[in-house]
Write an enzyme that holds these catalytic residues in place. Structure first.
Site, mmCIF file in Angstrom:
data_model
loop_
_atom_site.group_PDB
_atom_site.id
_atom_site.type_symbol
_atom_site.label_atom_id
_atom_site.label_comp_id
_atom_site.label_asym_id
_atom_site.label_seq_id
_atom_site.Cartn_x
_atom_site.Cartn_y
_atom_site.Cartn_z
ATOM 1 C CD1 TRP A 102 -2.287 -2.098 1.839
ATOM 2 C CD2 TRP A 102 -3.030 -1.146 -0.046
ATOM 3 N NE1 TRP A 102 -3.339 -2.847 1.350
ATOM 4 C CE2 TRP A 102 -3.810 -2.294 0.213
ATOM 5 C CE3 TRP A 102 -3.304 -0.384 -1.189
ATOM 6 C CZ2 TRP A 102 -4.854 -2.693 -0.624
ATOM 7 C CZ3 TRP A 102 -4.338 -0.780 -2.030
ATOM 8 C CH2 TRP A 102 -5.103 -1.919 -1.741
ATOM 9 C CG ASP A 172 -3.259 3.928 4.244
ATOM 10 O OD1 ASP A 172 -4.325 3.722 4.860
ATOM 11 O OD2 ASP A 172 -2.965 3.330 3.180
ATOM 12 C CE LYS A 196 -8.630 -3.008 4.210
ATOM 13 N NZ LYS A 196 -7.830 -2.171 3.335
HETATM 14 C C1 LIG Z 1 -7.282 -1.705 2.209
HETATM 15 C C2 LIG Z 1 -6.196 -0.701 2.226
HETATM 16 C C3 LIG Z 1 -6.076 0.282 1.234
HETATM 17 C C4 LIG Z 1 -6.998 0.352 0.044
HETATM 18 O O1 LIG Z 1 -8.214 0.795 0.417
HETATM 19 P P1 LIG Z 1 -9.378 1.080 -0.682
HETATM 20 O O2 LIG Z 1 -10.438 1.650 0.193
HETATM 21 O O3 LIG Z 1 -9.722 -0.248 -1.267
HETATM 22 O O4 LIG Z 1 -8.838 2.017 -1.674
HETATM 23 C C5 LIG Z 1 -5.063 1.207 1.358
HETATM 24 N N1 LIG Z 1 -4.207 1.173 2.386
HETATM 25 C C6 LIG Z 1 -4.279 0.231 3.354
HETATM 26 C C7 LIG Z 1 -3.299 0.243 4.478
HETATM 27 C C8 LIG Z 1 -5.273 -0.733 3.300
HETATM 28 O O5 LIG Z 1 -5.351 -1.670 4.257
#
Ligand SMILES: *Cc1c(COP(=O)(O)O)cnc(C)c1O
Length: 360
Positions: A102, A172, A196
């Site tokens: 990511w 993030d 999540k």
């Molecule tokens: C799941 C995830 C993403 C992607 O998220 P989307 O909502 O599908 O764009 C980005 N960064 C992390 C750390 C993630 O776990």
């Protein structure tokens, strides 16, 4: 009712009381004769929902007054672009820490908009650890520093938030927001896709310090300007109304549980059950360095790809779902977000013990 323990990395388990409440209110919300999905986003009932959702999130995370909470769309992936578009406002330079898939995507996207420097990376060892960051590594001229606090695919997490001095820290937190207490004031911007730890997919939460808003270039689309969403209370256009309603129910559930302090204790207990078994097991191993281990996403491996496949298959028949590792790393992964009960992790470890004995 048949429910399984779902170890999916996302979309993932939601707390059962939340689903039951949503079910109860589905066809007739608060005596309106309508479901939340059918309510105007400008109606009084929906205004109450979004206001309460923000208020609960502010209380749970102890978000200071000078931060805005935005409920938008596009996922964490859209933030990979919105962040450089909005935050590259002076030098046009940004520092990134590369701790996994990511992070790499965030870096790749930011390079379209500015001068990106990777100040630390754990790619040399398959992203199995979190590199040390200290203030001397950071360009004081950088417009921001970006980290991924929890690496969903690799199963690593920052145990300490790096000190970036006066350079705003952007994080993030898609896979560990609300899993433990954090000090929001250490960050310039926090973002997370909801699927999540917050609610269903389709909602993205952004928490941004207000002095970072309002610096986009003329050509940036209106919808990609944080100012658009902060000035309109996330109601510039139709927001993901049902996702916001579900998030509100999750925030209520967390509040009733006792907040993030209690949630963190439970999460640490769950992770400890699995990690201590991985330590003693002769069959299963954690590929992640001890000091860098995530309490949300726990990858593990057996001695062979055949055993991995048999494990995932047999676990499924035992009601333990979605344990296959990410396609980029293989093996297994148990995502044990807030909604996964202690009993689910215990059931997984019991199953792992049985599997190990059977395949000795
Ligand atoms: C799941 C995830 C993403 C992607 O998220 P989307 O909502 O599908 O764009 C980005 N960064 C992390 C750390 C993630 O776990």
């Amino acid at each position: 009712m048949e429910r399984v323990y779902n170890f999916s990395a996302g979309p993932s388990m939601l707390p059962l009381p939340v689903l039951e409440k949503a079910q109860k209110e589905l066809v007739n919300y608060a005596g309106s004769g309508m479901s939340v999905m059918e309510l105007s986003h400008r109606s009084g009932l929906f205004t109450d929902i979004i206001t309460k959702a923000e208020q609960l999130l502010r209380e749970l995370m102890n978000i200071p007054e000078n931060y805005k909470v935005l409920f938008i769309q596009g996922g964490a992936s859209q933030q990979f672009a919105m962040i450089p578009m909005n935050l590259l406002r002076n030098s046009g330079k940004a520092d990134y820490v590369n701790t996994g898939s990511w992070s790499k995507k965030a870096i790749k996207e930011a390079k379209k908009y500015g001068e990106v420097r990777v100040i630390a990376s754990s790619e040399d060892e398959n992203f199995s650890y979190i590199p040390a960051i200290d203030a001397s590594m950071i360009d004081p001229e950088a417009d921001y520093v970006h980290i991924t606090t929890n690496n969903t695919i690799e199963g690593t997490a920052f145990s300490e938030i790096p000190d970036t001095g006066n350079v705003p820290l952007v994080a993030d937190m898609s896979s560990n927001i609300l899993s433990e207490e954090i000090d929001v004031s250490k960050f310039g911007l926090i973002y997370a896709g909801a699927q999540k730890n917050i609610g269903p997919a389709g909602l993205t939460v952004v928490i941004i310090r207000d002095d970072l808003i309002g610096f986009v270039k003329e050509e940036v689309p209106t919808m990609l300007d944080y100012k658009t969403h902060s000035e309109s209370g996330s109601l510039y256009n139709t927001p993901p109304t049902y996702g916001i309603y579900m998030a509100k129910l999750v925030f209520e559930w967390l509040t009733e549980l006792g907040g993030l302090k209690v949630m963190e204790q439970i999460n640490r207990e769950k992770a400890e059950i699995l990690y201590s078994f991985l330590e003693e097991s002769d069959m299963f191993d954690s590929p992640v360095k001890k000091d860098s281990r995530s309490i949300m996403n726990i990858p593990f491996v057996s001695p062979s790809a055949e055993l991995d496949a048999a494990f995932v298959k047999e676990a499924k028949t035992a009601g333990l779902e979605t344990l296959k590792g990410h396609r980029s790393v293989g093996g297994m992964r148990a995502s044990i977000y807030n909604a996964m009960p202690v009993e689910g992790v215990q059931a997984l470890v019991d199953f792992m013990k049985k599997f190990e004995n059977k395949h000795k």
